[in-house]
Design an enzyme around this catalytic site. Structure first.
Site: not given
Ligand SMILES: [Zn+2]
Length: 254
Positions: A71, A122, A126, A217
């Site tokens: 991510d 995503h 964010h 991540h």
């Molecule tokens: Zn995220």
């Protein structure tokens, strides 16, 4: 489940008012008034909550396979290194990208696809803190602007991951109208707040099993000791235990 919950929320408030006029019972009244609201709030905020917006949390497989999801990219430093690591381990992954970063780095979005990986959505910005209570217009904008940004890199995502797994009352409908599915995870590495890549890998390897969706991540928000290094060590550890990293077919998701 959302409509029944909203029905019980309204009905509970009416019942609380009626009960209060008949015989005041504070705890019963409070339970009626906000019981359903607390259930809704739990399913909004808990990444594993399924009643507000269902999300896939694992996949069916008879083999030792996992779905590695990364991510918060793309990142000009991390993404190229991660792509090389994936190549070296013959691993496939899905990169859940943030739209505003993808818009700045469309070449990296294209490179992720060219190297045989998948791009997921995503959100555009964010928004972690207030996404759960964002308006319908904001949710739609996060999705549409993110889609437009990812398309500039040639991606046509079919999976969406909410920021830190937090849902929104308007999310399920907004995703359905755009043909997007929601994907969560069932193995969380906590790499984002860790300072030790070995600790991250140990946490994942303790929980990993065939069909796991692993959350990792990338990007500058991470500790430099963990950034990229944790993914590098994780890929080696997975290979050592005989696991391969695949992108599952739609029908395998559960
Ligand atoms: Zn995220």
């Amino acid at each position: 489940m959302l409509r029944p919950l909203l029905f019980f929320s309204v009905a509970g408030k009416l019942a609380a008012v009626i009960l209060w006029t008949v015989k005041p019972m504070p705890w019963v009244g409070l339970g009626c008034f906000c019981g359903a609201d607390l259930v809704i709030l739990y399913h909004l905020l808990a990444p594993w909550g399924q009643w507000v917006c269902p999300a896939f949390m694992r996949f069916e497989t008879p083999r030792k396979e996992i779905w590695l999801t990364i991510d918060d990219g793309p990142d000009e430093t991390d993404t190229p290194q991660i792509l090389d690591l994936l190549d070296a381990h013959r691993a496939r992954a899905t990169f859940f990208l943030i739209g505003e970063r993808a818009a700045r780095l469309p070449g990296l979005v294209a490179e992720i696809l060219r190297r045989g990986h998948q791009v997921g959505h995503h959100t555009q910005t964010h928004p972690t803190r207030l996404f759960w209570c964002a308006s319908s217009a904001r949710v739609n904008a996060e999705i549409d602007e993110g889609l437009a940004a990812l398309r500039t890199g040639g991606a046509a995502p079919k999976w969406f991951r909410p920021p830190v797994g937090i849902k929104n009352l308007y999310l399920a409908g907004a995703l359905a109208r755009r043909g997007l599915g929601c994907v969560g995870w069932n193995v969380r590495s906590h790499d984002f707040k860790s300072r030790n890549p070995e600790e991250v890998v140990a946490r994942v390897m303790k929980e990993v099993a065939p069909g796991a969706i692993v959350l990792m991540h990338e990007g500058r928000g991470m500790d430099p000791r963990v950034r990229v290094h944790a993914i590098s060590r994780l890929l080696a550890a997975l290979a050592g235990r005989g696991f391969s990293c695949v992108v599952p077919e739609d029908g395998q998701l559960r």
